[in-house]
Design an enzyme around this catalytic site. Sequence first.
Site, PDB file in Angstrom:
ATOM      1  N   ASN A 126       9.510   8.475  -2.895  1.00 31.35           N
ATOM      2  CA  ASN A 126      10.016   8.523  -4.265  1.00 31.35           C
ATOM      3  C   ASN A 126      10.417   9.941  -4.675  1.00 31.35           C
ATOM      4  OD1 ASN A 126      10.414   6.966  -6.819  1.00 31.35           O
ATOM      5  ND2 ASN A 126       8.845   8.354  -7.594  1.00 31.35           N
ATOM      6  N   GLU A 140       1.450  10.798   4.139  1.00 30.07           N
ATOM      7  CA  GLU A 140       0.827   9.657   3.454  1.00 30.07           C
ATOM      8  C   GLU A 140      -0.296   9.127   4.330  1.00 30.07           C
ATOM      9  OE1 GLU A 140      -0.432   6.916   1.148  1.00 30.07           O
ATOM     10  OE2 GLU A 140       1.246   8.103   0.384  1.00 30.07           O
ATOM     11  N   ASP A 197      -5.015  11.424   6.931  1.00 29.28           N
ATOM     12  CA  ASP A 197      -6.004  11.247   5.876  1.00 29.28           C
ATOM     13  C   ASP A 197      -6.083  12.559   5.106  1.00 29.28           C
ATOM     14  OD1 ASP A 197      -8.124  10.823   4.211  1.00 29.28           O
ATOM     15  OD2 ASP A 197      -9.604  10.468   5.783  1.00 29.28           O
ATOM     16  N   ASP A 256       1.080  14.112  -5.374  1.00 28.10           N
ATOM     17  CA  ASP A 256       1.117  12.946  -6.266  1.00 28.10           C
ATOM     18  C   ASP A 256      -0.006  11.982  -5.859  1.00 28.10           C
ATOM     19  OD1 ASP A 256       1.813  11.001  -8.096  1.00 28.10           O
ATOM     20  OD2 ASP A 256       3.508  10.243  -6.932  1.00 28.10           O
ATOM     21  N   CYS A 263      -2.189  11.029 -12.249  1.00 28.04           N
ATOM     22  CA  CYS A 263      -2.340   9.790 -13.018  1.00 28.04           C
ATOM     23  C   CYS A 263      -3.747   9.665 -13.585  1.00 28.04           C
ATOM     24  CB  CYS A 263      -1.994   8.568 -12.163  1.00 28.04           C
ATOM     25  SG  CYS A 263      -3.033   8.352 -10.706  1.00 28.04           S
TER      26      CYS A 263
END
Length: 471
Positions: free
Chosen positions: A339, A355, A382, A403, A429
């Site tokens: 993204n 990731e 990880d 993120d 978040c």
Amino acid sequence: MANFFQVSNKKSVKAQEKQKLTVKVERLDSNGCGVAYYQSKPVFIHGTLPNENVDAKVVEQKSKYTLAKLLTINKASQHRVIAKCQHFTLCGGCDIQHLEYSQQLDFKKNKIIELFSRSGVAGNIVATLPWQAPIVSSPWEYRRKARIGVQFDKHSQATIGFRQKATNQLAAIKSCPVLVEPAANIFPLLKTLINKLSVKKAIGHIEIISTDDLDTTDLATVDINSTTKPLKKLTLIIRQIRAINEHDRKLWQEYAEKNCWNIYFQTNDSNKENINKSSLVSADSLSYRLANGIQINFSSTDFIQINQQVNMAMVEQALDWLSPQKNDDILDLFCGLGNFSLPLAQQAKQVIGVEGVQSMVDKASANAKFNHIDNCRFFQADLNSEWLSNAWAKHEFNKVLLDPARAGAEFAVEQVIKLNIPTILYVSCDPTTLARDSQLLILKGYKIEKIGLIDMFSQTKHVETMVLFNR
């Protein structure tokens, strides 16, 4: 010898829990619940706002606090508005619909400031945080993905909706004003359909996803300069705990054709069966697009940002704040489907995305190939363990984007600091873990250059934030 009886104490507790209080609400807690005080003890009352005078009934007494239910608002806050959703007082999805939108943003900003102060960030830093304009969208009709629950009563009649506040029971939903238009009024249709099924209780839940109706084979067909809103399609993933019979299959087919749904059944073995036999789009080839023309392909089980408009603005702001240049080597940690990685790669020398889940790495790589971006590579690691020994970590990165999920990026931040990367963009978040991780960076000589709210979840307590750090 003295005798002690618990019964009288229980009666006393029950009497206290029926007590009616008249109190003034002082503030909102981090969950958006009104906090008043009675005899120096905090009283939590859902649905109230600061400076309101209310009557409330005690429902639970604890040693350090009291829970109460709102009965009457004697004096309302000037910032109170009528909740748009008819299910607001029962459904657990939204927390602060009764607070006007500008004040919702202030509540979220103050929540970040308070958590930064608690984390130990120096007071003068908190007082002078370089706040930027918040990223916002329409506060309604923004959610493009949701999980709808299905429960049955003793007469096998279905309840369709979301969980009630503080319980696992479902609230029967008729419409949801935070869902995008193709999904907002789907609940009565689903209720009617499910009650016609011959084997109703085979359904666990229903996942709904609204996406751009894009071509997943040729990016050239997408007009990125068009002012017309892209067509939307609604995909339903029906979680089946056992196989569906022919009668029920035909019924779902009928509703799918009538309402232009793509429907798939997902069974215990995680296989998805498409009943739209003529459709070229599967549950594993959904897509959305970004403002710069990049198309992100994903499957129904992948994580995507649920607010499309905010996501597009968030990516654009990340590009603006990081200001990628042709000689930049950028590291994107917790990169997901690409993204952020892919838009950054369009302007940078190279982007390395990392990731934890291999399937997401594979899909991110496929998205890079689909969008003809060849200077962006993806790796699995990880990020909550030691990763500096990996070959990809040996690059001379000058910028990094993080993120992470709600758990934050404490261990990743510690290793980023060791890499001595001068510019860090942190997309959070969860404000609690953001405050913790920001403290680590500040103690190691980083300065907050910019900070801004990302209102991904309007009408709720949830807060997302973007922070730019420079060494």
